[in-house]
Scaffold this motif. Sequence first.
Motif, mmCIF file in Angstrom:
data_model
loop_
_atom_site.group_PDB
_atom_site.id
_atom_site.type_symbol
_atom_site.label_atom_id
_atom_site.label_comp_id
_atom_site.label_asym_id
_atom_site.label_seq_id
_atom_site.Cartn_x
_atom_site.Cartn_y
_atom_site.Cartn_z
ATOM 1 N N LYS A 43 0.821 -1.214 0.000
ATOM 2 C CA LYS A 43 0.000 0.000 0.000
ATOM 3 C C LYS A 43 0.855 1.264 0.000
ATOM 4 C CE LYS A 43 -3.985 -2.058 2.276
ATOM 5 N NZ LYS A 43 -4.873 -2.012 3.429
ATOM 6 N N THR A 44 2.050 1.172 0.574
ATOM 7 C CA THR A 44 2.969 2.309 0.602
ATOM 8 C C THR A 44 4.370 1.836 0.261
ATOM 9 O OG1 THR A 44 3.452 2.042 2.959
ATOM 10 C CG2 THR A 44 1.666 3.554 2.391
ATOM 11 N N GLN A 45 5.189 2.780 -0.128
ATOM 12 C CA GLN A 45 6.599 2.507 -0.392
ATOM 13 C C GLN A 45 7.412 2.973 0.805
ATOM 14 O OE1 GLN A 45 8.064 0.953 -3.244
ATOM 15 N NE2 GLN A 45 5.914 0.360 -3.263
ATOM 16 N N PRO A 46 8.540 2.329 1.073
ATOM 17 C CA PRO A 46 9.337 2.700 2.243
ATOM 18 C C PRO A 46 10.067 4.027 2.058
ATOM 19 C CG PRO A 46 10.512 1.084 0.961
ATOM 20 C CD PRO A 46 9.162 1.243 0.313
ATOM 21 N N ARG A 47 10.227 4.732 3.149
ATOM 22 C CA ARG A 47 11.118 5.898 3.149
ATOM 23 C C ARG A 47 12.543 5.359 3.136
ATOM 24 N NH1 ARG A 47 8.948 8.852 8.407
ATOM 25 N NH2 ARG A 47 10.912 7.911 8.984
ATOM 26 N N LEU A 48 13.475 6.214 2.796
ATOM 27 C CA LEU A 48 14.872 5.789 2.714
ATOM 28 C C LEU A 48 15.373 5.268 4.059
ATOM 29 C CD1 LEU A 48 17.473 5.418 1.156
ATOM 30 C CD2 LEU A 48 18.004 7.819 1.588
ATOM 31 N N ASP A 49 15.042 5.958 5.159
ATOM 32 C CA ASP A 49 15.515 5.501 6.466
ATOM 33 C C ASP A 49 14.923 4.140 6.827
ATOM 34 O OD1 ASP A 49 12.982 6.726 6.805
ATOM 35 O OD2 ASP A 49 13.401 7.224 8.889
ATOM 36 N N THR A 50 13.696 3.887 6.408
ATOM 37 C CA THR A 50 13.073 2.583 6.659
ATOM 38 C C THR A 50 13.757 1.506 5.833
ATOM 39 O OG1 THR A 50 10.951 3.634 7.137
ATOM 40 C CG2 THR A 50 10.903 1.293 6.588
ATOM 41 N N LEU A 51 14.041 1.804 4.593
ATOM 42 C CA LEU A 51 14.722 0.852 3.722
ATOM 43 C C LEU A 51 16.108 0.504 4.260
ATOM 44 C CD1 LEU A 51 14.432 -0.746 1.131
ATOM 45 C CD2 LEU A 51 15.250 1.245 -0.115
ATOM 46 N N LEU A 52 16.815 1.507 4.741
ATOM 47 C CA LEU A 52 18.135 1.257 5.336
ATOM 48 C C LEU A 52 18.025 0.416 6.601
ATOM 49 C CD1 LEU A 52 19.733 4.771 4.800
ATOM 50 C CD2 LEU A 52 20.293 2.658 3.581
ATOM 51 N N ALA A 53 17.011 0.698 7.423
ATOM 52 C CA ALA A 53 16.812 -0.076 8.653
ATOM 53 C C ALA A 53 16.474 -1.531 8.323
ATOM 54 C CB ALA A 53 15.717 0.559 9.500
ATOM 55 N N LEU A 54 15.636 -1.750 7.311
ATOM 56 C CA LEU A 54 15.310 -3.121 6.899
ATOM 57 C C LEU A 54 16.545 -3.842 6.391
ATOM 58 C CD1 LEU A 54 11.936 -2.462 5.065
ATOM 59 C CD2 LEU A 54 12.241 -3.911 7.083
ATOM 60 N N SER A 55 17.356 -3.149 5.620
ATOM 61 C CA SER A 55 18.589 -3.740 5.101
ATOM 62 C C SER A 55 19.513 -4.171 6.231
ATOM 63 C CB SER A 55 19.310 -2.745 4.183
ATOM 64 O OG SER A 55 18.540 -2.471 3.064
ATOM 65 N N THR A 56 19.617 -3.323 7.242
ATOM 66 C CA THR A 56 20.449 -3.644 8.401
ATOM 67 C C THR A 56 19.862 -4.806 9.195
ATOM 68 O OG1 THR A 56 21.196 -1.361 8.545
ATOM 69 C CG2 THR A 56 21.452 -2.713 10.521
ATOM 70 N N LEU A 57 18.566 -4.744 9.445
ATOM 71 C CA LEU A 57 17.890 -5.778 10.237
ATOM 72 C C LEU A 57 18.059 -7.160 9.616
ATOM 73 C CD1 LEU A 57 15.945 -6.573 12.584
ATOM 74 C CD2 LEU A 57 14.061 -6.046 11.010
ATOM 75 N N PHE A 58 17.884 -7.234 8.302
ATOM 76 C CA PHE A 58 17.933 -8.527 7.625
ATOM 77 C C PHE A 58 19.275 -8.833 6.967
ATOM 78 C CE2 PHE A 58 13.248 -7.652 7.323
ATOM 79 C CZ PHE A 58 12.876 -8.630 8.225
ATOM 80 N N ASN A 59 20.251 -7.944 7.143
ATOM 81 C CA ASN A 59 21.570 -8.126 6.535
ATOM 82 C C ASN A 59 21.460 -8.358 5.023
ATOM 83 O OD1 ASN A 59 24.367 -8.204 6.661
ATOM 84 N ND2 ASN A 59 24.402 -10.428 6.876
ATOM 85 N N LYS A 60 20.654 -7.512 4.393
ATOM 86 C CA LYS A 60 20.451 -7.561 2.944
ATOM 87 C C LYS A 60 20.781 -6.180 2.386
ATOM 88 C CE LYS A 60 18.043 -11.565 2.810
ATOM 89 N NZ LYS A 60 18.477 -12.741 2.113
#
Length: 90
Positions: A43-60
Amino acid sequence: MNSTNTFHFLLKQTREEYRMTQAEIAKRLNMARQTYLDLEYGKTQPRLDTLLALSTLFNKSVAYFAGEHPSLDGFDTMELFAELQQRYTK
């Protein structure tokens, strides 16, 4: 697969691989559960800070969540093979 569909599909797939609930991820990202659900359901696209946090959380990588895969176009496999052969046949 377009980039909108790619992101939310990969987000859900990755969350399931890590055996985490939507609520757990929302808490780790310090966001409302509904905000996370909106991301995962496309429904929404991630903000840049959210995308970076997801990348860090999942090591992707961020590129992973964008659905980009490394290309081997132009990669010289014979050159690599020759180098490896040289290194390990001494």
